[in-house]
Design an enzyme around this catalytic site. Structure first.
Site, PDB file in Angstrom:
ATOM      1  N   LYS A  50       0.813  -1.221   0.000  1.00  0.00           N
ATOM      2  CA  LYS A  50       0.000   0.000   0.000  1.00  0.00           C
ATOM      3  C   LYS A  50       0.845   1.269   0.000  1.00  0.00           C
ATOM      4  O   LYS A  50       0.382   2.332  -0.412  1.00  0.00           O
ATOM      5  CB  LYS A  50      -0.906   0.020   1.234  1.00  0.00           C
ATOM      6  CG  LYS A  50      -1.914  -1.112   1.293  1.00  0.00           C
ATOM      7  CD  LYS A  50      -3.203  -0.767   0.582  1.00  0.00           C
ATOM      8  CE  LYS A  50      -4.232  -1.884   0.740  1.00  0.00           C
ATOM      9  NZ  LYS A  50      -5.473  -1.619  -0.005  1.00  0.00           N
ATOM     10  N   SER A  75      -9.021   1.318   8.206  1.00  0.00           N
ATOM     11  CA  SER A  75      -8.484   0.870   9.493  1.00  0.00           C
ATOM     12  C   SER A  75      -7.357  -0.116   9.256  1.00  0.00           C
ATOM     13  O   SER A  75      -6.872  -0.754  10.174  1.00  0.00           O
ATOM     14  CB  SER A  75      -9.587   0.238  10.339  1.00  0.00           C
ATOM     15  OG  SER A  75     -10.195  -0.806   9.629  1.00  0.00           O
TER      16      SER A  75
END
Lengths: 315, 315
Positions: A50, A75
């Site tokens: 990511k 989250s």
């Protein structure tokens, strides 16, 4: 997608990421009946691929936009990725998280100086909260998977892998929100004449598999999988790419995910998260598809809670 | 020790081992206040540096000796190392193990085609059983740590590390039977003009620390440490080397070992066994010694039972 756009992204993010190693294991090759090349994004900064998409997205903003801040709701790993990429680029990052998110996730974001804004644990509250920050702070919203700059940033893992191993027959990735597999497919399409892209998806959240069948974005009604990074569904930016360029999606059961995870931990001595084990589980499940092939597998991340592992517990 | 002997050993074992990678971590450097270079013997064949000593010991035998077989007593990594090295060299290996050794250890030996000979769980039974096999089969006995060819084989990890990073100020290893630290000290002494060697040892089995103080081989009366590879004591072949060439031994508590292990798992995303965490625990305990230094750490092995980890358990 223009090849230059992918190469420019690779050059742009390079100073902010690790060029992760590619590991091999004779034992796992024997187990699979194929030659496996594991691209270790579990060793990436903040522990997951990511970082690539987050860095590219922030680097693609104007200075004026950067001066105003960025916001995302997540989250998971994208929250950490945005926080760290923003920190490195001197940009303020707001992270919208449900108030019941685990402390360990909140602490990780705070360690990268992301500012957490808590909200109720519903998609509506999440989006409303993020929107309020866009309005009040002038923050630019970054989506974890359904945004061109994020997808293009993610493509750089496959681009590196194909630079190292240009003869790969196939690259596998997990499929969650679709941002990794879409980026991977763009890269394989540009940088290999033959490499196909296949996704691995938990049977229990097989929205992407069904989306490919139906031709429209499907969703899940239950989210009961250990692969907690893969509970999301595809989006309007990545689905067209996936529809055009992804060869297949292979679904695997929960016990197959845990067994694949255990094999990688025990044989390769590296830590991967459950979501990350899904493509290897797919290879083991459908060995005939991969027999004697050169197979790249993107190990997407290594952020696990060591206090809560799926292996059989102490007696 | 002649430099040529060490270089010849390196050349001899090279085809039978992995040249393991050296990993670094900015996060752990920051934590330690030093530049750390982790030599990943947890990625070694069979999962530990022991493969180096076992391979060198068998390769040092005459063809006649190899034709007769080898024997060792070990319930740990050396049992697997001898089994695998012997298998690769077409040599029969007998492994004496206590009858109460864990099944997982026995299975690992069998997977490398070592023949297990069970005995009672006492040092006397172990030695008598190994001696009986030497007599009946003409097998050559290989000691896990107290044999020149094993020590010299072990030296090759440090030799590789110093080839990659010639400016290291210090190399740390765990201290158990003394075979790794002795080999490392030989290598540092030959291949660096300045690199000192320091051991890490659990406080609860600090026989080597006490041996360095008293000048004779001390033993332990209790063996209560999670670092199960380090419960053994030094021997007459390695202690003279250690006495002459090892700079210091730093002792660490059990909770410090577990914390060091957790940090490496969480931050580096690699699996190491408890014994292997001891030198890093020593660096964290005595930071002033290592401040701003270039510090090599030999990560000795990665064979853990995933069903029995020291991290806090599920609630």
């Amino acid at each position: 997608m223009n090849r230059d756009i992918l190469l420019q992204a690779q050059e742009r993010v390079a100073p902010y990421i690790h060029r992760t190693p590619v590991l091999t294991s004779q034992l796992l090759n024997d187990e699979a009946g194929a030659k496996l090349y594991f691209k270790c994004e579990n060793f990436q900064k903040m522990g997951a691929f990511k970082m690539r998409g987050a860095a590219n997205a922030i680097l693609s903003l104007s200075q004026e936009e950067r001066d105003r801040s960025v916001v995302t709701h997540s989250s998971g790993n994208f929250a950490q990725a945005v926080s760290l990429a923003a920190l490195k680029l001197g940009v303020k990052a707001y992270i919208v998280m449900p108030e019941n998110a685990p402390d360990v996730k909140k602490e990780a974001v705070r360690s990268y100086q992301g500012e957490i804004i808590e909200c109720e644990s519903t998609p509506e509250a999440r989006e409303a909260t993020a929107m309020a920050i866009q309005n009040s702070k002038g923050a630019t919203f970054l989506h974890p998977s359904n945004q061109d700059e994020v997808i293009i940033g993610n493509s750089t893992a496959a681009t590196e892998l194909l630079e190292d191993y240009p003869d790969l027959d196939v690259i596998l990735t997990p499929v969650g929100g679709g941002g990794l597999i879409a980026g991977t497919a763009l890269s394989a399409n540009e940088f290999s004449g033959k490499c196909v892209v296949i996704g691995g998806e938990p049977m229990n959240v097989d929205d992407a598999y069904r989306s490919l069948k139906s031709g429209k974005i499907e969703t899940n009604t239950s989210f009961n999988t250990i692969a907690d990074g893969l509970r999301t569904h595809l989006g309007d930016r990545n689905f067209p790419i996936i529809k055009e360029l992804v060869h297949d999606i292979i679904r695997v059961e929960e016990d197959e995910i845990i067994e694949a995870m255990r094999l990688i931990w025990e044989r390769m001595k590296i830590i991967i998260e459950p979501s990350c084990a899904v493509p290897f589980a797919a290879v083991l499940k459908q060995k005939s598809t991969f027999k004697n092939k050169e197979v790249g597998i993107i190990l997407s991340g290594g952020n696990v809670d060591l206090k809560n592992l799926p292996f059989e517990q102490k007696v």
